[in-house]
Design an enzyme around this catalytic site. Structure first.
Site, PDB file in Angstrom:
ATOM      1  N   CYS A 190       0.870  -1.174   0.000  1.00 56.18           N
ATOM      2  CA  CYS A 190       0.000   0.000   0.000  1.00 56.18           C
ATOM      3  C   CYS A 190       0.905   1.221   0.000  1.00 56.18           C
ATOM      4  O   CYS A 190       2.037   1.136  -0.495  1.00 56.18           O
ATOM      5  CB  CYS A 190      -0.969  -0.016   1.188  1.00 56.18           C
ATOM      6  SG  CYS A 190      -0.185  -0.083   2.817  1.00 56.18           S
ATOM      7  N   PHE A 191       0.466   2.346   0.526  1.00 61.09           N
ATOM      8  CA  PHE A 191       1.286   3.544   0.408  1.00 61.09           C
ATOM      9  C   PHE A 191       2.546   3.477   1.275  1.00 61.09           C
ATOM     10  O   PHE A 191       3.658   3.698   0.789  1.00 61.09           O
ATOM     11  CB  PHE A 191       0.482   4.797   0.757  1.00 61.09           C
ATOM     12  CG  PHE A 191       1.265   6.066   0.565  1.00 61.09           C
ATOM     13  CD1 PHE A 191       1.697   6.443  -0.699  1.00 61.09           C
ATOM     14  CD2 PHE A 191       1.591   6.871   1.651  1.00 61.09           C
ATOM     15  CE1 PHE A 191       2.432   7.604  -0.890  1.00 61.09           C
ATOM     16  CE2 PHE A 191       2.319   8.041   1.476  1.00 61.09           C
ATOM     17  CZ  PHE A 191       2.749   8.401   0.197  1.00 61.09           C
TER      18      PHE A 191
END
Length: 362
Positions: A95-96
């Site tokens: 994810c980020f």
């Protein structure tokens, strides 16, 4: 693989499949060439969770996230991840920041009997690694390939493993006629492609590098500032090609290839050519622009009647002789002292192949 992986060179250099769990809006802004976006949350869901986080804190945001992605919606997304992993058994997820979203999906997949590795630090860490590659990966000596418009510089790049095709990464050929009729990558995507290409070179033992002489912008993609500044002090190889051959090269690149690119849609080809010429309107002036525009229209009509694309050579020759060549020569004056080799294509390729910088480290 283990639960976490932080070998970013391996991930990006070995083309390991990447499953991007960020929301679509994040993916569109910047991603990696082989990444697939199957988000944990939609853009709307991410916005709601983010607002909740700011107003009520992390625990409330996590609870809301689980409420939003539950039941049938959760099962559909889980099945999508499982299907992707079936097709990419060595794939990894991120994810980020490598935080809650990827940890959540990793746990759901584990519960479904499919363990998976996630990227430590997520997208942010991978992106930071590539930015560092751009800053340090070009510190070794390199070369810049220069030459008049239509010299076939892009084709020549395939002759050496040192080459990095900036125009291919930017999906643009760097001139008024250089756009392909489709969107270019985002600046972030362009930088990622360039950095990964350089990373792969260095991992293969290729220390030196070579790029085509470009302006600070390739279409709408800015060159990384550090690379562009380095290019201004890098030795130049000058590719010399006869004028008639350059006219034919432009005819091939911007007419014949684009005709195939547009699947023989001649209206689309003419629109592309006219739009490209219109970009030069201020420099050409109204009278010359109208005359060249008419020549272009006549040449397309000849193609439609089955006479081939040679009719385009008239406007191509005039643009080269009266517009592109004078501009190039003005800019080349300040670069003369950096030219270390000039010649035709085979001569340059042979010279470079025998240089110590061109040898691959064992």
């Amino acid at each position: 693989m283990s639960e976490l992986i932080a070998d970013y060179d391996q991930l990006l250099g070995d083309d390991i499949p990447l499953l991007d769990l960020r929301a679509p809006v994040e993916f569109i802004e910047g991603a990696f060439p082989l990444a697939c976006n199957l988000p944990l949350m939609s853009d709307e869901e991410r916005t709601r969770v983010g607002t909740c986080y700011k107003q009520q804190g992390q625990a409330a945001a996590i609870e809301l996230g689980h409420q939003l992605v539950a039941g049938e919606r959760r099962e559909q997304r889980l099945q999508g991840w499982l299907n992707w992993l079936s097709e990419n058994p060595n794939g990894v997820i991120y994810c980020f920041r490598g935080g809650l979203r990827s940890q959540t999906v990793q746990q759901w997949l584990q519960d479904a009997g499919r363990p998976v590795t996630r990227v430590e630090g997520g997208y942010k860490a991978l992106r930071r690694h590539l930015l560092q590659e751009i800053e340090t990966g070009f510190e070794q000596p390199g070369f810049v390939l220069s030459g008049l418009t239509g010299s076939g510089k892009t084709d020549w790049l395939a002759r050496t493993p040192l080459a990095l095709d900036l125009e291919a990464y930017a999906y643009h050929r760097g001139s008024s006629f250089g756009h392909w009729g489709e969107p270019q990558p985002t600046p972030i995507d362009f930088e990622n492609r360039l950095a990964i290409a350089r990373l792969k070179q260095r991992r293969a033992g290729i220390g030196s590098w070579l790029v085509e002489d470009e302006s600070a912008m390739i279409g709408r993609c800015p060159l990384p500032k550090s690379l562009y500044q380095r290019m201004q002090h890098t030795p130049i190889l000058l590719l010399e090609v006869p004028f008639e051959q350059r006219v034919r090269q432009i005819q091939y690149d911007y007419v014949d290839l684009m005709q195939r690119h547009f699947n023989d849609d001649m209206e689309r080809l003419e629109a592309y050519l006219q739009d490209s010429l219109k970009r030069l309107y201020k420099r050409l002036g109204d009278r010359d622009w109208r005359r060249l525009s008419q020549q272009m229209t006549d040449a397309v009509h000849q193609q439609q009647q089955g006479f081939g694309s040679d009719g385009h050579q008239e406007w191509i020759a005039e643009l080269l002789g009266r517009y592109y060549d004078p501009i190039y020569r003005r800019h080349q004056v300040d670069k003369e002292d950096r030219i270390i080799k000039r010649g035709e294509a085979d001569e340059l390729a042979e010279w470079l192949a025998n240089r110590p910088e061109a040898q691959t480290a064992s």
